[in-house]
Design a protein around this motif. Structure first.
Motif, mmCIF file in Angstrom:
data_model
loop_
_atom_site.group_PDB
_atom_site.id
_atom_site.type_symbol
_atom_site.label_atom_id
_atom_site.label_comp_id
_atom_site.label_asym_id
_atom_site.label_seq_id
_atom_site.Cartn_x
_atom_site.Cartn_y
_atom_site.Cartn_z
ATOM 1 N N ILE A 1 0.828 -1.196 0.000
ATOM 2 C CA ILE A 1 0.000 0.000 0.000
ATOM 3 C C ILE A 1 0.863 1.247 0.000
ATOM 4 N N TRP A 2 1.827 1.301 0.921
ATOM 5 C CA TRP A 2 2.672 2.503 1.014
ATOM 6 C C TRP A 2 3.439 2.708 -0.294
ATOM 7 N N ASN A 3 3.972 1.647 -0.852
ATOM 8 C CA ASN A 3 4.717 1.741 -2.105
ATOM 9 C C ASN A 3 3.836 2.258 -3.233
ATOM 10 N N ASP A 4 2.605 1.775 -3.303
ATOM 11 C CA ASP A 4 1.697 2.199 -4.360
ATOM 12 C C ASP A 4 1.345 3.674 -4.218
ATOM 13 N N LEU A 5 1.077 4.118 -2.999
ATOM 14 C CA LEU A 5 0.739 5.521 -2.770
ATOM 15 C C LEU A 5 1.911 6.446 -3.076
ATOM 16 N N ALA A 6 3.138 5.959 -2.872
ATOM 17 C CA ALA A 6 4.325 6.773 -3.115
ATOM 18 C C ALA A 6 4.820 6.672 -4.550
ATOM 19 N N CYS A 7 4.051 6.014 -5.424
ATOM 20 C CA CYS A 7 4.438 5.845 -6.839
ATOM 21 C C CYS A 7 5.731 5.060 -6.983
ATOM 22 N N GLY A 8 5.928 4.084 -6.099
ATOM 23 C CA GLY A 8 7.090 3.228 -6.223
ATOM 24 C C GLY A 8 6.905 2.217 -7.338
ATOM 25 N N TYR B 1 14.161 6.904 -8.644
ATOM 26 C CA TYR B 1 13.180 7.159 -7.583
ATOM 27 C C TYR B 1 12.283 5.958 -7.303
ATOM 28 N N GLU B 2 11.676 5.386 -8.338
ATOM 29 C CA GLU B 2 10.660 4.364 -8.121
ATOM 30 C C GLU B 2 11.206 3.176 -7.332
ATOM 31 N N ARG B 3 12.373 2.681 -7.711
ATOM 32 C CA ARG B 3 12.925 1.519 -7.010
ATOM 33 C C ARG B 3 13.559 1.915 -5.683
ATOM 34 N N SER B 4 14.055 3.144 -5.565
ATOM 35 C CA SER B 4 14.569 3.601 -4.274
ATOM 36 C C SER B 4 13.438 3.716 -3.264
ATOM 37 N N ALA B 5 12.286 4.236 -3.707
ATOM 38 C CA ALA B 5 11.131 4.335 -2.820
ATOM 39 C C ALA B 5 10.668 2.946 -2.386
ATOM 40 N N ALA C 1 8.190 11.070 0.526
ATOM 41 C CA ALA C 1 8.721 10.439 -0.683
ATOM 42 C C ALA C 1 8.274 11.186 -1.938
ATOM 43 N N LEU C 2 6.992 11.547 -2.005
ATOM 44 C CA LEU C 2 6.497 12.283 -3.178
ATOM 45 C C LEU C 2 7.203 13.622 -3.310
ATOM 46 N N TRP C 3 7.466 14.267 -2.184
ATOM 47 C CA TRP C 3 8.211 15.537 -2.213
ATOM 48 C C TRP C 3 9.648 15.314 -2.663
ATOM 49 N N ALA C 4 10.256 14.192 -2.254
ATOM 50 C CA ALA C 4 11.669 13.926 -2.540
ATOM 51 C C ALA C 4 11.918 13.526 -3.982
ATOM 52 N N ARG C 5 10.877 13.262 -4.745
ATOM 53 C CA ARG C 5 11.071 12.848 -6.150
ATOM 54 C C ARG C 5 11.860 13.875 -6.937
ATOM 55 N N ARG C 6 11.675 15.149 -6.617
ATOM 56 C CA ARG C 6 12.349 16.216 -7.383
ATOM 57 C C ARG C 6 13.863 16.085 -7.332
ATOM 58 N N PHE C 7 14.394 15.569 -6.213
ATOM 59 C CA PHE C 7 15.836 15.454 -6.079
ATOM 60 C C PHE C 7 16.384 14.326 -6.938
ATOM 61 N N PHE C 8 15.595 13.305 -7.155
ATOM 62 C CA PHE C 8 16.010 12.231 -8.070
ATOM 63 C C PHE C 8 16.028 12.746 -9.497
ATOM 64 N N ARG C 9 15.007 13.537 -9.861
ATOM 65 C CA ARG C 9 14.965 14.106 -11.221
ATOM 66 C C ARG C 9 16.122 15.058 -11.434
#
Length: 361
Positions: free
Chosen positions: A141-148, A295-299, A349-357
């Motif tokens: 659930i957490w992974n899905d919500l975080a777009c992992g 990002y996706e696999r790190s999350a 996690a959703l906020w942190a995506r920008r740093f991966f990009r």
């Protein structure tokens, strides 16, 4: 996709939050209400505990088992099983997951339990058991919500399940008897049946995994992938969070009296758990970024490393030490802390995506 089936993988964090369904957007509020409702029911209807525990699946009450299965099935129905080879071929991800889950995680919980609960041996032992039970349920659930990475989550959950069957009893012996002996600390015996652990894994992962695989395979074969992903998944998706909320209500209804009657003990148990979840998640996300997982696999790596299999930990604590033991209470407090903390980490996690990009630009 979110739990309603909307594709969110390419969206930025603000766009993701704007496109979440009502259920997703106010998930922390729903979880808070579910916890309050469960605690209230537990206090107002004391006979509910006996009624709910009357029928069990393995060593878990039937309502909790039903909630867990309902929670996991829609997420596993979303997995693209034809893409799993891309995950199993990613040695960085698999090795990282094994090291974080089965080397670092138990060691961190052992250290925190001894540092923060040196005078409370029952709670300390309960927390060490929680640290040994790696997550195979709510992490989806957490992974899905975080777009992992959904496919990676399925593989890592399966990997955790195999290691749980093989390693749980041995690690329990090491962290409760061998390592304390080396450090001249008090020791605690833990007798756990490997079959009991295997049965828990087969029920709570095997059933929804087979159901999800068959749903996708037969659905795509009969109606095609477009119909399956655009018509069926949006209808199945919300049931994952319905199952989560139902599970939380029942869990806290069963343990509400113990939690409410010992608030200071709950606070003492909560402190190492808070540190553990935050530390394991942060280290795992940074480690994934460091080794170039994206990002996706790190999350996915972060949530699988931070989450714990609370149903197994509670079942083991009750089976070995008794339902009213301090070890069992420590297991019960686990999801009380884990659920809101990991929901909050979804937003981080959703906020942190920008740093991966930014690092990929």
């Amino acid at each position: 996709m979110d739990v309603t089936g909307t594709d969110r993988r390419t969206s930025g964090s603000p766009a993701v939050m704007a496109r979440l369904s009502l259920l997703d957007r106010f998930l922390p509020a729903w979880i808070g209400l579910a916890i309050v409702l469960g605690l209230t029911l537990g206090r107002l209807v004391p006979q509910l505990n006996t009624a709910v525990q009357a029928v069990q699946v393995g060593s878990v009450s039937l309502p909790i088992a039903a909630g867990l299965l309902l929670m996991m099935y829609p997420v596993l129905a979303k997995v693209r099983y034809d893409r799993l080879d891309s995950v199993t071929g990613d040695k960085r991800l698999l090795v990282s997951s094994i090291l974080l889950n089965w080397v670092l995680g138990p060691a961190v919980m052992f250290a925190l339990a001894w540092l923060l609960l040196p005078d409370l041996p029952e709670y300390r032992t309960g927390l060490i058991i929680v640290g040994l039970a790696r997550c195979i349920a709510m992490v989806l659930i957490w992974n899905d919500l975080a777009c992992g990475d959904r496919e990676a989550a399925a593989v890592l959950v399966a990997l955790n399940s195999v290691f749980q069957i093989v390693a749980f009893a041995g690690l329990g012996y090491f962290y409760l008897q061998v390592l304390p002996g080396w450090l001249h600390l008090p020791q605690q015996a833990l007798q756990v049946s490997v079959w009991d652990i295997a049965r828990s894994v087969l029920i709570f992962l095997g059933i929804p995994l087979v159901a999800g695989f068959l749903t996708r395979t037969l659905g795509e074969r009969l109606r095609g992938r477009i119909w399956y992903e655009q018509r069926l998944l949006p209808k199945l998706g919300p049931f994952a969070l319905y199952g989560l909320l139902f599970t939380i209500v029942v869990l806290f209804a069963l343990q509400g009296d113990a939690i409410m009657s010992r608030p200071l003990d709950v606070v003492r148990i909560a402190l190492p758990l808070l540190v553990y979840f935050g530390l394991m998640w942060s280290l795992s996300l940074l480690f994934g970024k460091r080794v170039g997982l994206g990002y996706e696999r790190s999350a996915t790596l972060a949530f699988t490393a931070a989450g714990n299999n609370f149903e197994l930990a509670i079942a083991v604590a009750i089976g070995v030490f008794g339902a009213t033991s301090g070890q069992a209470l420590a297991g019960v407090v686990g999801p009380l802390i884990e659920v809101p903390v990991l929901v909050a980490l979804v937003y981080v996690a959703l906020w942190a995506r920008r740093f991966f990009r930014a690092s990929n630009d």
